[in-house]
Design a protein around this motif. Structure first.
Motif, PDB file in Angstrom:
ATOM      1  N   PRO A 139      75.014  22.739  15.552  1.00 26.21           N
ATOM      2  CA  PRO A 139      74.479  22.914  14.282  1.00 26.21           C
ATOM      3  C   PRO A 139      74.578  24.071  13.684  1.00 26.21           C
ATOM      4  CG  PRO A 139      72.909  21.515  15.500  1.00 26.21           C
ATOM      5  CD  PRO A 139      73.883  22.170  16.372  1.00 26.21           C
ATOM      6  N   LEU A 140      74.528  25.172  14.531  1.00 29.90           N
ATOM      7  CA  LEU A 140      74.616  26.753  14.225  1.00 29.90           C
ATOM      8  C   LEU A 140      76.012  26.805  13.749  1.00 29.90           C
ATOM      9  CD1 LEU A 140      73.676  29.794  16.025  1.00 29.90           C
ATOM     10  CD2 LEU A 140      75.901  29.422  15.204  1.00 29.90           C
ATOM     11  N   TYR A 141      77.094  26.472  14.433  1.00 35.42           N
ATOM     12  CA  TYR A 141      78.437  26.651  14.180  1.00 35.42           C
ATOM     13  C   TYR A 141      78.873  25.883  12.980  1.00 35.42           C
ATOM     14  CZ  TYR A 141      78.564  28.578  18.557  1.00 35.42           C
ATOM     15  OH  TYR A 141      78.139  29.290  19.922  1.00 35.42           O
ATOM     16  N   LEU A 142      78.171  24.652  12.698  1.00 39.65           N
ATOM     17  CA  LEU A 142      78.612  23.960  11.463  1.00 39.65           C
ATOM     18  C   LEU A 142      78.144  24.487  10.340  1.00 39.65           C
ATOM     19  CD1 LEU A 142      77.624  20.118  12.937  1.00 39.65           C
ATOM     20  CD2 LEU A 142      79.897  21.164  12.377  1.00 39.65           C
TER      21      LEU A 142
ATOM     22  N   GLY B  63      70.962  19.032  13.722  1.00 41.31           N
ATOM     23  CA  GLY B  63      70.028  20.015  14.130  1.00 41.31           C
ATOM     24  C   GLY B  63      68.615  19.536  14.179  1.00 41.31           C
ATOM     25  N   ALA B  64      68.399  18.265  13.419  1.00 42.41           N
ATOM     26  CA  ALA B  64      66.881  17.745  13.522  1.00 42.41           C
ATOM     27  C   ALA B  64      66.579  17.352  14.838  1.00 42.41           C
ATOM     28  CB  ALA B  64      66.801  16.579  12.474  1.00 42.41           C
ATOM     29  N   ALA B  65      67.517  16.975  15.569  1.00 41.00           N
ATOM     30  CA  ALA B  65      67.190  16.598  16.959  1.00 41.00           C
ATOM     31  C   ALA B  65      67.386  17.649  18.146  1.00 41.00           C
ATOM     32  CB  ALA B  65      68.005  15.286  17.435  1.00 41.00           C
ATOM     33  N   THR B  66      68.269  18.535  17.690  1.00 38.28           N
ATOM     34  CA  THR B  66      68.703  19.599  18.874  1.00 38.28           C
ATOM     35  C   THR B  66      68.456  20.991  18.706  1.00 38.28           C
ATOM     36  OG1 THR B  66      70.738  19.472  18.007  1.00 38.28           O
ATOM     37  CG2 THR B  66      70.461  17.989  19.792  1.00 38.28           C
ATOM     38  N   GLU B  67      68.458  21.510  17.287  1.00 34.12           N
ATOM     39  CA  GLU B  67      68.149  22.862  16.944  1.00 34.12           C
ATOM     40  C   GLU B  67      67.613  22.689  15.615  1.00 34.12           C
ATOM     41  OE1 GLU B  67      67.980  26.342  17.831  1.00 34.12           O
ATOM     42  OE2 GLU B  67      69.122  25.345  18.996  1.00 34.12           O
TER      43      GLU B  67
END
Length: 918
Positions: free
Chosen positions: A728-731, A765-769
Motif C-alpha cells: 500500500p505504501l508503494y501504491l 491497506g485497510a487490512a495490512t497497513e
C-alpha cells in the motif's frame, strides 16, 4: 649351581626384601627416592648368576615403569621392554604372564610415541596369550591371569579407539573388562582395578553413543569398587575421583543436582585423602577443579570458578605431559567462563595459549575435539573484539575440525554444530559469502544435530546456547517461532536461577518474543521481552562482554514499544542504552557497525518526533560511521547505506541542501549494487531511491527525474507480491508520482492510473497497513478536491473514515488514537465539503457528525476511565477540572473550522530494517 633354580645367597634375599619394600613405599607415597632405589636394587639382583631369572627380570621391568611414572624418562620404558623381552625369552615354553608384561610395556611406549604399530602389537600379544589359555581351567592362578589379560586387552583396545575412533574396538574393550570382572574371584586383589577400568570404558562408550544405560552402569561399578576398598587404602582417592568424574558426566547430560553435589563432595574427599607426596594428587586436584567449574556453570558461585582456575593452573604447571594436556581443556574452559563473566581479556589470551599448547602435544592426548572447540570459541571472541579477519577464519577452521572429529551420535555433537554455525554466521555478516550462510542453515536444520534438546533427552538444558542464538536467525514467524519460544521457556524454567547460562537464555527468549510480537502485535510478548532483557542486564557484570549486546537488544525492544505507544520515555531510554553500548564496544569490534546503525535509527526516530536539527546531525554521523566501518561486501552494508541515504533526504527536507540529496542518490545506488534482485531488501531500497529522484525533480524541475522515479517505482510494484505489507505504501507513492506527472502533462491516462492506485492503496491497506490506507485516502481526496472531482473526493474520504472506524474498535494505544483523530477530523470535513458541493446536505451533515462522534467518544472514554481512578485515590478536584476540560473540548469540536486542503507531498521513505547481527 647358578641360574633360575639356584638358591640365592642370604645377601640376595635381603636385597629382594629391600627392593620389594622400596616399590611398596613408592606405591604408597609417591616417594621418588624409593622409585630410584627399587630400580638400583633390582639391577643388582639381576646381576647375580650366569642365567637370567624370569621373576627378577620382571620385577626390574616393573620398577623401571614405576620410575618412568615418577620421573618421565622415556629411556626407562625402552629398558623395561628389553627386560620384559628377556624375561619372556628365558622361559621354555613361553609364559603367559611375561606376554602380558611385554604388551603393557608396548602400550606405554605407544603413549610416548603415538606409533600405532606398538598399540597393534600390544593387542595381538594379549590375544595370543588369551588363545593359549583354557578358559575352564581349574587352577585359580590361571583364572587370575586370564582376568589380568582381559583387563589389559580392554585398556589397549580403548586406547586404540581413542586414536582411530573405531566403535568396534570400544565395544570389545567394554566386553573384555566385563568378562574380567565377571570371572574374577571376590578375594582377587585386582578385582577392584578391573571394576575401575570397566567404569572408564563404560563412560567412554556413553561419550561415544549417548547410551544412558552405560553411564548408569559405570556409576554402579565405581560405587562397588569404593565400597570394597579399605578406608586407609592408597587406591581410595583415585576411586573416589573416578566416581566423581562419572557423576559429573551424568549431571552434564541431564542428571539431577544431587549428582553434582555428590561429585564435588567425592572430589574433595579424594583430594583430602591424598598425601602431598602422592603420585596421584594432581589427578585429584584436576577432578575437584572439574567439579567446581561445573557447579559454577550451574549455580554461578564465583568462589567455585576462582578455586577451579587455581587448581587447574597448579595441575597445568606440573612436569607430567599427559596430565598437563588433559588439564588444558578444563583450564581453558574455566578461563573462557571468566572472560564471559567480566571481560577479562588476559584470561581469554591465556585460554587460547593453553589450547594451542595442548594441541601441539605429541602424541595426541585424547581430547583434541574438546580442545579444538574451546580454542575456536576463544579465538572467535577475540575476533569480535579486534575485528581481525584471519582470527575469524581460524575460529571457523578450529570449530569445523572439532565437529569433524566428533562422532555422529556423541552427546557433544549438537553443541559443536551450534558453535560452528555461530562462527559461520559471523563470517557471513562480515563478508556475505553465501556458502557460509547455507552451511550455517544446514547445521541448524531439522535433520542435523539439534539446536536445542527436544523433550527430556540426555542433553542438558544449559549447554551450548550459541546454537539457540544462531537458531533465532532462521526462526520464521508462526509455528516455528512459537515452538522456539516454548522450548526456550522450558529450558529457562529447568535451569538453576544462579547459573551463568540463565543470562543468554533470558536474552534468546526475549529476542524470540520480540520477533513474535513483530508478527502478531501482541503487546504481552513485547512487555515480556523488555522485562527479560532488564533481568539479563541486572545479572550481567557491568562492562562485561555481554553488556553491549544486551543493551542493544533492550534498546530495540523499547524502540518497538515507542512505535506502538509513542511514549518519549521509551525513546530516551533506548538512546541511552545504545550510546552506552557503543561506548563499551572497542572501535575495531565488528559488532560496532550494527550498534551504530541502530543508534542512527533511534536518533532519526527522535528527530521525526522533535524536529531537532542536532539530533538529525547525530543520526547522520552514526550512519556514516556504520557505513565507513563495515566491510563493503558485508550483508548488512546495504542496510547501512539505505539508512544513511534516508537521513540525508531528511537533511535536505530540513535545509534544502541539494548536495545532501545528490549524496543520498549515490548511497542508494551503492546499496542496490550490493543487493541481488531477489533480496528482501531490494524493493525497499529501490522504492526509497525512486523517492529520492522525486525530491530531486521537485528541486531541479527536470522532468526526466520524474520519469525515472515513475519507472523505478512501477518496477518495484510490479515485482512485489500482492500480499506484501509494504505494497500500500508503494501504491500510494506511485499514485503521487503519476498525479504530479498529470499536473505537468494533463495526460488523462496518468489521472486514471493515479486514481486507480489511490483506490487500491486505500482498500489493500485497510487490512495490512492502516497508516498508508489513511494516507492514500488523504492524498487522493486532496487531489480530487483540487480538480473539482467532488465525487472522487467524497469516495476517498469515505474509505478513509471507514478504515478509521475499524481502527477505533481495535486500537488501544494513546499515541496512535491521537494521530487517527486528527486524520478523522480532516477526512470528515473534506467529505462534508465534497457532499455539499454535490448538493447532498444530508450526507455532508453525517460526515461532519462522524468525525465529531469519534472525537467525542474518545473524550468520553478518557472521562470514564481516568476520572474514576482519580476520584478513588483522593483527587476529586482534579477530576472535576478534567471534566470541565472535556466539556470545552466537546464544544470546540462542534465549532471546529474547516481544516484546509487535504493531501500534500507523499511520504516516500520506509525505514531500513534493524541490523540483525547478534
Amino acid at each position: 649351581m647358578t641360574g633360575p633354580d639356584a638358591p640365592l645367597p642370604e645377601d640376595i634375599g635381603i636385597l629382594v626384601a629391600q627392593a620389594d619394600a622400596a616399590r611398596e613405599r613408592y606405591a604408597a607415597t609417591g616417594d621418588l627416592d624409593a622409585a630410584e632405589r627399587a630400580v638400583l636394587l633390582w639391577r643388582r639382583i639381576n646381576a647375580y648368576g650366569a642365567l637370567p631369572d624370569t621373576e627378577f627380570l620382571t620385577e626390574l621391568g616393573h620398577a623401571l615403569l614405576d620410575r618412568f611414572e615418577a620421573m618421565g624418562d622415556p629411556e626407562d620404558v625402552d629398558e623395561a621392554r628389553v627386560v620384559y623381552e628377556a624375561a619372556h625369552g628365558a622361559e621354555r615354553p613361553e609364559q603367559l604372564f611375561t606376554l602380558n608384561n611385554l604388551a603393557n610395556c608396548m602400550r606405554v611406549q605407544y603413549e610416548l610415541s603415538g606409533a600405532m604399530d606398538l598399540l597393534d602389537s600390544a593387542s595381538s600379544t594379549l590375544r595370543r596369550a588369551l588363545e593359549h589359555m583354557d578358559p575352564d581351567g581349574p587352577d585359580p592362578d590361571d583364572t587370575d591371569l586370564r582376568c589380568t589379560l582381559l583387563d589389559n586387552l580392554g585398556l589397549t583396545l580403548a586406547e586404540r579407539f581413542d586414536r582411530n575412533g573405531d566403535a568396534e574396538d570400544l565395544a570389545r574393550a567394554v566386553e573384555a573388562h566385563r568378562e574380567a570382572v565377571a570371572m574374577s574371584r571376590p578375594d582377587d586383589p585386582n578385582r577392584l582395578l578391573y571394576l575401575t577400568n570397566l567404569g572408564s570404558a563404560l563412560q567412554a562408550h556413553y561419550d561415544r553413543t549417548g547410551d544412558r544405560s552405560a553411564m548408569d552402569e559405570a556409576v554402579r561399578v565405581y560405587q562397588e569398587a569404593i565400597d570394597s576398598t579399605d578406608r586407609d587404602s592408597p587406591e581410595l582417592p583415585l576411586r573416589l575421583a573416578n566416581l566423581s568424574g562419572v557423576l559429573l558426566a551424568r549431571h552434564r547430560r541431564g542428571g539431577g543436582l544431587s549428582d553434582l553435589d555428590d561429585a564435588v563432595s567425592l572430589a574433595q574427599s579424594a583430594l583430602a585423602a591424598s598425601p602431598p607426596s602422592s603420585a596421584d594428587r594432581e589427578w585429584q586436584m584436576h577432578t575437584l577443579a572439574e567439579a567446581l567449574r561445573m557447579r559454577y556453570e550451574d549455580r554461578g558461585a564465583i568462589d567455585d570458578l576462582t578455586l577451579a582456575i587455581t587448581l587447574y593452573r597448579a595441575v597445568h604447571a606440573t612436569d607430567r605431559p599427559a596430565l598437563r594436556a588433559s588439564c588444558a581443556v578444563g583450564l581453558a574452559g574455566a578461563l573462557l567462563a571468566d572472560y564471559e563473566r567480566i571481560g577479562n581479556t588476559d584470561a581469554l589470551a591465556e585460554a587460547v595459549a593453553v589450547c594451542r599448547q595442548a594441541l601441539s602435544t605429541s602424541p595426541p592426548f585424547g581430547r583434541e575435539p574438546a580442545a579444538l572447540a574451546l580454542l575456536g570459541r576463544a579465538v572467535l571472541e577475540g575476533y569480535r573484539t579486534t575485528g581481525d579477519g584471519s582470527a575469524l577464519d581460524e575460529a571457523v577452521r578450529f570449530l569445523d575440525q572439532a565437529l569433524t572429529m566428533t562422532p555422529p551420535r556423541a552427546p557433544a555433537r549438537g553443541g559443536r554444530a551450534g558453535d560452528l554455525a555461530i562462527a559461520l554466521l559471523d563470517r557471513w555478516d562480515a563478508r556475505g559469502t553465501p556458502e557460509d550462510l547455507a552451511r550455517a542453515s544446514g547445521l541448524l536444520s531439522d535433520d542435523s544435530p539439534g539446536v536445542l534438546p527436544r523433550g527430556d533427552g540426555p542433553e542438558p538444558p544449559v549447554r551450548k546456547l550459541n546454537a539457540a542464538t544462531a537458531g533465532l536467525r532462521f526462526a520464521a514467524p508462526g509455528p516455528q517461532l512459537d515452538e522456539l519460544v516454548a522450548r526456550l521457556s522450558k529450558l529457562l524454567a529447568r535451569t538453576p536461577p544462579a547459573a551463568p547460562a540463565v543470562t543468554p537464555l533470558l536474552d534468546n527468549l526475549a529476542v524470540a518474543l520480540r520477533l513474535r510480537h513483530a508478527g502478531s502485535g501482541d503487546m504481552e510478548d513485547l512487555e515480556a521481552a523488555i522485562a527479560l532483557h532488564r533481568e539479563a542486564l541486572a545479572r550481567t557484570q557491568p562492562g562485561g562482554p555481554r553488556t553491549p549486546g544486551l543493551l542493544r537488544e533492550l534498546a530495540n525492544d523499547l524502540l518497538d514499544r515507542f512505535s506502538v505507544r509513542g511514549q518519549v520515555v521509551d525513546l530516551d531510554e533506548s538512546l541511552a542504552c545504545l550510546n552506552e553500548a557503543v561506548a563499551l564496544t572497542p572501535p575495531a569490534a565488528p559488532v560496532r557497525h550494527g550498534l551504530l546503525n541502530d543508534l542512527g535509527n533511534a536518533l532519526r526516530t527522535r528527530y521525526e518526533h522533535t524536529a531537532d536539527s542536532v539530533t538529525l546531525a547525530q543520526a547522520l554521523a552514526a550512519f556514516r560511521q556504520a557505513v565507513d566501518g563495515a566491510v563493503s561486501t558485508a550483508p548488512d552494508q546495504p542496510v547501512y547505506l539505505d539508512n544513511l541515504a534516508g537521513a540525508l533526504v531528511d537533511h535536505h527536507l530540513r535545509t534544502s541542501d541539494v548536495a545532501a540529496l545528490e549524496e543520498a542518490l549515490q548511497m542508494y545506488d551503492r546499496a542496490l549494487a550490493l543487493l541481488s534482485a531477489d533480496s528482501p531488501e531490494a524493493p525497499r531500497t529501490a522504492a526509497n531511491r525512486a523517492g529520492c529522484l522525486w525530491h530531486l525533480w521537485r528541486v531541479r524541475e527536470d522532468v526526466g527525474l520524474l520519469e525515472a522515479a515513475v519507472a523505478a517505482l512501477r518496477d518495484v510494484v510490479d515485482r512485489l507480491p500482492g500480499t506484501a505489507v509494504s505494497r500500500p505504501l508503494y501504491l500510494n507513492n506511485l499514485a503521487c508520482f503519476l498525479r504530479d506527472r498529470h499536473r505537468l502533462s494533463g495526460d488523462p491516462g496518468d489521472a486514471a492510473k493515479a486514481t486507480a492506485l489511490f483506490r487500491k492503496a486505500c482498500r489493500d491497506g485497510a487490512a495490512t497497513e492502516v497508516l498508508w490506507s489513511v494516507q492514500a485516502a488523504l492524498n487522493w481526496a486532496g487531489w480530487a478536491q483540487s480538480r473539482g472531482e467532488h465525487q472522487q473526493a467524497a469516495e476517498a474520504c469515505g474509505q478513509g473514515l471507514a478504515v478509521l472506524r475499524q481502527v477505533f474498535r481495535r486500537q488501544a494505544t494513546r499515541a496512535h488514537k491521537e494521530s487517527w483523530l486528527r486524520s478523522a477530523e480532516v477526512l470528515s470535513a473534506g467529505a462534508a465539503r465534497a457532499h455539499a458541493a454535490l448538493g447532498d446536505a444530508r450526507a455532508a451533515v453525517v460526515a461532519l457528525e462522524t468525525g465529531r462522534a469519534m472525537l467525542l467518544s474518545e473524550a468520553l472514554e478518557r472521562n470514564h476511565v481516568i476520572l474514576d481512578r482519580l476520584e478513588r485515590v483522593g483527587f476529586r478536584g482534579d477530576a472535576e477540572r478534567y471534566r470541565a476540560a472535556v466539556r470545552r473540548l466537546t464544544a470546540a469540536v462542534g465549532d471546529a473550522a474547516s481544516p484546509g486542503p487535504l493531501g500534500g507531498p507523499p511520504t516516500i521513505s520506509l525505514r531500513a530494517s534493524k541490523d540483525t547481527d547478534r
